[in-house]
Design an enzyme around this catalytic site. Structure first.
Site, mmCIF file in Angstrom:
data_model
loop_
_atom_site.group_PDB
_atom_site.id
_atom_site.type_symbol
_atom_site.label_atom_id
_atom_site.label_comp_id
_atom_site.label_asym_id
_atom_site.label_seq_id
_atom_site.Cartn_x
_atom_site.Cartn_y
_atom_site.Cartn_z
ATOM 1 N N ASP A 134 0.527 -1.399 -0.068
ATOM 2 C CA ASP A 134 0.031 0.283 -0.605
ATOM 3 C C ASP A 134 0.975 1.285 0.065
ATOM 4 O OD1 ASP A 134 -1.697 -1.570 -0.064
ATOM 5 O OD2 ASP A 134 -2.615 -1.242 2.296
ATOM 6 N N ARG A 143 0.129 4.496 16.911
ATOM 7 C CA ARG A 143 -0.636 5.491 16.296
ATOM 8 C C ARG A 143 -0.079 5.844 16.605
ATOM 9 N NH1 ARG A 143 0.569 1.328 12.927
ATOM 10 N NH2 ARG A 143 -0.922 0.394 11.958
ATOM 11 N N ASP A 156 -7.281 3.359 12.498
ATOM 12 C CA ASP A 156 -6.265 4.202 12.661
ATOM 13 C C ASP A 156 -5.892 5.493 11.305
ATOM 14 O OD1 ASP A 156 -4.282 2.282 13.851
ATOM 15 O OD2 ASP A 156 -3.809 0.896 11.754
ATOM 16 N N SER A 180 -3.736 -9.912 7.771
ATOM 17 C CA SER A 180 -3.623 -8.592 8.091
ATOM 18 C C SER A 180 -2.945 -9.036 8.964
ATOM 19 C CB SER A 180 -4.125 -8.086 7.511
ATOM 20 O OG SER A 180 -4.137 -6.221 7.750
#
Length: 403
Positions: free
Chosen positions: A15, A95, A124, A176
């Site tokens: 990505d 994060r 996120d 994932s």
């Protein structure tokens, strides 16, 4: 739109590797890739090379492990914060720290925007963006997954091929995953059906399958100072070293596997399996010490604070005034959380084996069932009469039919 510089949260995955040329194409800009090391087991030199190959003008590798453990993990541990009773907030804590590093570099580079690769379905995107808004309100935020026409992994691979970028990404056949020094998460594939039990031999990457273990029990002692773990088995360690040590010990005994269908901030439920071996041990040990050291009113109120603290962390509101205020309360409670906890680990389970503290509120002479000189049992009668007086009055007035 023409931009000069964009700072990108870069992981080295497909990505974010696609995002680099996409940003250059759509914003005619220089892209600065930022990789934040929070303890994930990655080849950072290979990631750096990949970023340059896909068009980055500069790559930062930021070692944030120590900051992550001391400034994010330990405050959350001290709060006892667990989201929805199971999730130990591994991704949620990381994060805001990553976003903080992005902001620092954006300021240093005088960037026009910050970009991230989070999807429009996940938590996120919120965690990144609310942190950026808190720390650098004026900067533009770019979220390609909410803008571009690429819909699948195949679309992304075709886009790279059209750009003449040859990077050998394999077909996605794994879950994932998101990992750091605290945990490893797994989502997707067969886990998307909550009826399916996880195939531990397939899912688990760092933790041994507790269903197939035949190891002997292991005893581990953890010492805390003001709610912070400082020693394992009598050996003093810094936070990073201590957590790595407990991760290894816990993983060997199948500790810390959490399977949860959780409520995402964006409104949907999702199912994930989390491996948090060292963190699970620390939460258990810390709680055992609090049982010994905190008075009833403080312990019970802190339980309520823990729920709200976990929600704030999960929602990405680390830099909110409320989270900071709750941490101040937590820090005050932890002044007396000093001592050592002994645990036995065996086949995925943790058993209490003892705890001691110079601040222990447990007094044997007071709690004993044997004769003692501290507690007059006759005093209980007056206490009960006063404690129960509101119920007695209510009964006298409203339960006349029972007379």
């Amino acid at each position: 739109m023409k931009l000069n510089k964009v700072v990108l949260a870069y992981s080295g995955g497909l990505d974010t590797s696609v995002i680099i040329p996409w940003l250059k194409e759509n914003f005619d800009c220089e892209v600065i890739a930022v990789v934040v090391d929070v303890g994930q087991e990655d080849d950072f030199e290979a990631i750096k090379e990949r970023a340059y190959k896909t068009g980055a003008s500069k790559v930062y590798i930021e070692d944030a492990k120590e900051e992550f453990v001391n400034e994010y993990i330990f405050p959350t541990l001290k709060a006892g914060a667990i989201y929805e009773g199971k999730y130990l907030l591994g991704t949620s804590m990381a994060r805001p720290l990553i976003a903080k590093k992005l902001v620092n570099i954006a300021k240093k580079e005088n960037a026009d925007a910050i970009a991230h690769g989070a999807t429009g379905k996940g938590n996120d995107q919120v965690r990144f963006e609310v942190t950026i808004k808190a720390l650098m309100p004026q900067i533009k935020i770019i979220a390609p997954w909410r803008m571009w026409n690429l819909k699948s992994r195949e679309d992304e691979l075709n886009y790279l091929a059209q750009k003449g970028i040859d990077i050998p990404f394999k077909k996605e056949e794994s879950y994932s995953m998101d990992g750091n020094i605290w945990h490893l998460s797994h989502e997707g594939l067969d886990l998307e059906d909550p009826w399916n039990m996880p195939d531990f031999d397939k899912v688990l990457k760092i933790t041994k399958n507790p269903l197939s273990l035949s190891d002997s029990p292991e005893t581990v002692e953890i010492e805390f100072e003001k709610g912070i773990p400082v020693k394992v088995k009598g050996q003093k360690m810094n936070g990073v070293e201590l957590l790595k040590t407990l991760n290894k010990i816990g993983a060997n005994h199948g500790i810390g596997i959490a399977d949860i269908v959780e409520n995402r901030l964006v409104g949907m439920k999702s199912r994930g399996v989390y491996e948090t071996p060292g963190g699970t041990i620390l939460y258990y040990a810390h709680r055992e010490l609090e049982y010994l050291c905190l008075d009833r009113a403080t312990l019970h109120f802190k339980d309520m604070v823990a729920i709200r603290f976990a929600e704030l962390v999960y929602d990405g509101l680390w830099f909110s005034p409320l989270r900071e205020a709750l941490s101040a309360f937590v820090d005050k409670t932890q002044e007396v959380v000093n001592g050592t906890v002994k645990l036995v680990l065996y086949r995925g389970n943790i058993y209490s084996a003892g705890s001691k503290s110079p601040n222990s509120l447990y007094i044997k002479d007071l709690a004993t069932f044997e004769e003692d000189q501290m507690y007059n049992q006759k005093d209980a009668e007056g206490f009960i009469n006063l404690f129960g007086l509101p119920l007695k009055v209510f009964g006298m007035v409203n339960r006349k039919e029972d007379k």
